[in-house]
Design a protein around this motif. Structure first.
Motif, PDB file in Angstrom:
ATOM      1  N   TYR A   1      16.100 -17.037 -38.994  1.00 18.93           N
ATOM      2  CA  TYR A   1      14.974 -17.068 -39.921  1.00 18.93           C
ATOM      3  C   TYR A   1      13.704 -16.509 -39.284  1.00 18.93           C
ATOM      4  O   TYR A   1      12.838 -15.979 -39.990  1.00 18.93           O
ATOM      5  CB  TYR A   1      14.751 -18.499 -40.440  1.00 18.93           C
ATOM      6  CG  TYR A   1      15.449 -18.746 -41.757  1.00 18.93           C
ATOM      7  CD1 TYR A   1      14.718 -18.860 -42.930  1.00 18.93           C
ATOM      8  CD2 TYR A   1      16.828 -18.819 -41.834  1.00 18.93           C
ATOM      9  CE1 TYR A   1      15.351 -19.062 -44.145  1.00 18.93           C
ATOM     10  CE2 TYR A   1      17.477 -19.025 -43.034  1.00 18.93           C
ATOM     11  CZ  TYR A   1      16.728 -19.144 -44.195  1.00 18.93           C
ATOM     12  OH  TYR A   1      17.360 -19.332 -45.398  1.00 18.93           O
TER      13      TYR A   1
ATOM     14  N   TRP B   1      12.526 -22.659 -42.268  1.00 18.69           N
ATOM     15  CA  TRP B   1      11.317 -22.097 -42.875  1.00 18.69           C
ATOM     16  C   TRP B   1      10.133 -22.161 -41.931  1.00 18.69           C
ATOM     17  O   TRP B   1       9.246 -21.307 -41.968  1.00 18.69           O
ATOM     18  CB  TRP B   1      11.032 -22.787 -44.204  1.00 18.69           C
ATOM     19  CG  TRP B   1      11.874 -22.185 -45.268  1.00 18.69           C
ATOM     20  CD1 TRP B   1      13.075 -22.641 -45.735  1.00 18.69           C
ATOM     21  CD2 TRP B   1      11.624 -20.964 -45.959  1.00 18.69           C
ATOM     22  NE1 TRP B   1      13.585 -21.773 -46.669  1.00 18.69           N
ATOM     23  CE2 TRP B   1      12.711 -20.741 -46.840  1.00 18.69           C
ATOM     24  CE3 TRP B   1      10.585 -20.038 -45.931  1.00 18.69           C
ATOM     25  CZ2 TRP B   1      12.779 -19.638 -47.667  1.00 18.69           C
ATOM     26  CZ3 TRP B   1      10.650 -18.939 -46.765  1.00 18.69           C
ATOM     27  CH2 TRP B   1      11.739 -18.746 -47.619  1.00 18.69           C
TER      28      TRP B   1
ATOM     29  N   ASN C   1      16.349 -26.888 -43.420  1.00 21.88           N
ATOM     30  CA  ASN C   1      15.398 -26.015 -44.113  1.00 21.88           C
ATOM     31  C   ASN C   1      14.010 -26.124 -43.515  1.00 21.88           C
ATOM     32  O   ASN C   1      13.268 -25.139 -43.466  1.00 21.88           O
ATOM     33  CB  ASN C   1      15.362 -26.360 -45.610  1.00 21.88           C
ATOM     34  CG  ASN C   1      16.329 -25.518 -46.409  1.00 21.88           C
ATOM     35  OD1 ASN C   1      16.027 -24.381 -46.752  1.00 21.88           O
ATOM     36  ND2 ASN C   1      17.507 -26.055 -46.682  1.00 21.88           N
TER      37      ASN C   1
ATOM     38  N   THR D   1       4.670 -23.488 -47.024  1.00 22.51           N
ATOM     39  CA  THR D   1       5.844 -23.819 -46.205  1.00 22.51           C
ATOM     40  C   THR D   1       6.574 -25.042 -46.767  1.00 22.51           C
ATOM     41  O   THR D   1       7.797 -25.049 -46.891  1.00 22.51           O
ATOM     42  CB  THR D   1       5.424 -24.092 -44.748  1.00 22.51           C
ATOM     43  OG1 THR D   1       4.713 -22.964 -44.244  1.00 22.51           O
ATOM     44  CG2 THR D   1       6.633 -24.347 -43.874  1.00 22.51           C
TER      45      THR D   1
ATOM     46  N   LYS E   1      10.651 -19.195 -39.825  1.00 26.72           N
ATOM     47  CA  LYS E   1      10.333 -17.969 -40.554  1.00 26.72           C
ATOM     48  C   LYS E   1       8.828 -17.724 -40.592  1.00 26.72           C
ATOM     49  O   LYS E   1       8.367 -16.599 -40.379  1.00 26.72           O
ATOM     50  CB  LYS E   1      10.874 -18.039 -41.979  1.00 26.72           C
ATOM     51  CG  LYS E   1      10.625 -16.766 -42.785  1.00 26.72           C
ATOM     52  CD  LYS E   1      11.343 -16.806 -44.110  1.00 26.72           C
ATOM     53  CE  LYS E   1      11.120 -15.515 -44.885  1.00 26.72           C
ATOM     54  NZ  LYS E   1      11.900 -15.470 -46.137  1.00 26.72           N
ATOM     55  N   THR E   2       8.044 -18.777 -40.851  1.00 27.89           N
ATOM     56  CA  THR E   2       6.591 -18.608 -40.889  1.00 27.89           C
ATOM     57  C   THR E   2       6.037 -18.240 -39.520  1.00 27.89           C
ATOM     58  O   THR E   2       5.073 -17.478 -39.420  1.00 27.89           O
ATOM     59  CB  THR E   2       5.900 -19.880 -41.407  1.00 27.89           C
ATOM     60  OG1 THR E   2       6.275 -20.997 -40.591  1.00 27.89           O
ATOM     61  CG2 THR E   2       6.271 -20.171 -42.847  1.00 27.89           C
TER      62      THR E   2
ATOM     63  N   CYS F   1       8.456 -24.155 -49.957  1.00 33.62           N
ATOM     64  CA  CYS F   1       9.682 -23.401 -49.677  1.00 33.62           C
ATOM     65  C   CYS F   1      10.797 -24.331 -49.192  1.00 33.62           C
ATOM     66  O   CYS F   1      11.949 -24.205 -49.622  1.00 33.62           O
ATOM     67  CB  CYS F   1       9.413 -22.312 -48.646  1.00 33.62           C
ATOM     68  SG  CYS F   1       8.452 -20.921 -49.266  1.00 33.62           S
TER      69      CYS F   1
END
Length: 454
Positions: free
Chosen positions: A31, A161, A157, A356, A164-165, A359
């Protein structure tokens, strides 16, 4: 009280299905790789173009074009569900292929001549970066749905996430610094190196015990992979239709599309608003957004998943939507304070954290609704709708800004999460899960959703 996850190794191992630490570690890395193209193409490039006098309509058109490939996910996912090198796992071969394509497309983007005066070239090359970004995303999501146990999904998750950020923020701040100091070509090409390093993870870790590491190594397809692998297009699409037409799934489809529109509007708005309205430089914007994004990412990693686990997905989604509606509306009416750096940073930070958390809750809910038989295709459908919304939102921003002032633009955006607060109350995850579980028990052609009383 939380259930203790049993039967799972807690030390790093080679197989995703039987090792929690391996799952968290691998998907966090993958991610992070997903965040790299988003940071450079949706934030650093638009900020750089805004700094060099490009109009809101031109920048919005570029971002909208680069977002289009993410809508192709619904076409890519059935291909992955239908075909794979099963001896290497159901989705891992596709993850490796997507990573390789991402590396090559970054190198291609760096070769665009005179990028400031060649928006069509940027559009085409950026389109390809995002195509392979979407490809890798579909494969990663499909693998995550299949190998992450349901009780770990919210926590996973949160980590994914958050990672990912962090990938987005690092790509944004490093990319902006490299663009300003070494030029566009060096900045973009250097990101290919980062993606190549992350590619080590899907090469090293396997989905299930006994599978091949690479096509030429020893190993064979696992029994679980053989049982869940679909062999016909008809079965894939009939199964997908069967689960998607359930009430909660349809409601999520509508909600996730609308949420995507909001994300697309705000993501495209921020660099244009801060640079052309507030007078920031692209470096200053990148630094502020990177810091706030990292804070949002770490918040998601540390508590985002746990909040969803503890209080429930729909409750937390409702709370996040109420908060994000409130902060956008309040900011719209604070035009006299937009000159205050502290007010603007507080808004961006609040949005980044809530983005965030939203998501995490949305995609944990989407995973919960998935039927493993068509998990990659079903989850990709949700993500494709989200990205269609993002592309629509990015294009809509140019129209809104051309016809209205910034205050009206912000107020228009705040309407979307307000509508979503109402829509998501019609999602019932428990009922949906009972129906989907019945599909696996009753023979496919005879499966009828059970009657569930309130």
């Amino acid at each position: 009280m939380k259930k203790k996850i049993t039967g799972v190794k807690t030390r790093l191992g080679r197989n995703l299905t039987d090792n929690a630490v391996t799952r968290y570690f691998t998907f966090s890395a993958l991610y992070t790789a997903q965040g790299i193209p988003e940071g450079i193409t949706y934030l650093a490039m638009p900020a750089w173009l805004a700094m060099n006098g490009k109009s809101a309509m031109e920048i919005a058109a570029l971002v909208s074009m680069m977002l289009i490939p993410w809508s192709f996910k619904i076409l890519i996912a059935p291909l992955m569900d239908r075909f794979t090198l099963l001896s290497m796992g159901r989705k891992r071969p596709w993850v490796i292929f997507g990573q390789l394509g991402l590396i090559l497309s970054f190198l291609n983007l760096g070769l665009v001549p005179d990028p400031l005066n060649n928006l069509s070239g940027l559009m085409i090359a950026g389109f390809m970066v995002n195509f392979f970004g979407a490809f890798q995303d579909v494969a990663t999501d499909g693998m995550a749905v299949e190998v992450i146990p349901r009780e770990e999904q919210a926590r996973a998750n949160g980590l994914m996430w958050g990672s990912k950020t962090i990938g987005i923020s690092l790509s944004l701040i490093i990319g902006t610094w490299l663009i300003n100091n070494f030029g566009f070509s060096v900045a973009v090409s250097s990101l290919a190196v980062e993606v190549a390093i992350i590619m080590i993870f899907p090469i090293y870790f396997k989905e299930r015990p006994g599978e091949k590491l690479l096509p030429w190594t020893s190993g064979k397809a696992s029994i679980d992979s053989k049982k869940t692998q679909l062999r016909s297009w008809k079965h894939i699409f009939k199964s997908l239709y069967k689960v998607v037409i359930l009430k909660s799934s349809l409601v999520l489809c509508i909600g996730i599309f609308l949420l995507g529109i909001m994300f697309g509007l705000v993501d495209t708005l921020l660099p244009i608003f801060s640079i052309q309205e507030l007078g920031w430089t692209n470096s200053y914007f990148s630094n502020i957004l990177s810091i706030t994004t990292v804070i949002g990412g770490f918040s998601g990693m540390l508590i985002g998943g746990y909040l969803v686990d503890y209080f429930g997905k729909i409750k937390m989604l409702t709370l996040y939507l109420v908060l994000i509606t409130s902060i956008i509306t309040i900011f719209a009416f604070m035009t006299n304070l937009w000159g205050s750096i502290y007010v603007v940073i507080a808004f961006i930070l609040s949005y980044s954290v809530l983005y965030t958390f939203l998501c995490i809750a949305v995609f944990a809910s989407a995973m919960h609704l998935c039927w493993k038989t068509v998990a990659a295709t079903q989850f990709a459908l949700y993500m494709a709708l989200s990205n269609m919304g993002r592309a629509a939102g990015a294009g809509l921003l140019g129209i809104l800004k051309t016809n209205f002032n910034w205050e009206i633009v912000f107020l228009s955006i705040s309407i979307i999460p307000f509508i979503l607060i109402i829509i998501i109350q019609f999602i019932n995850l428990r009922k949906h899960r009972i129906i989907v579980n019945s599909f696996d028990v009753i023979p496919y052609k005879m499966a009828v959703p059970p009657v569930i009383k309130n």
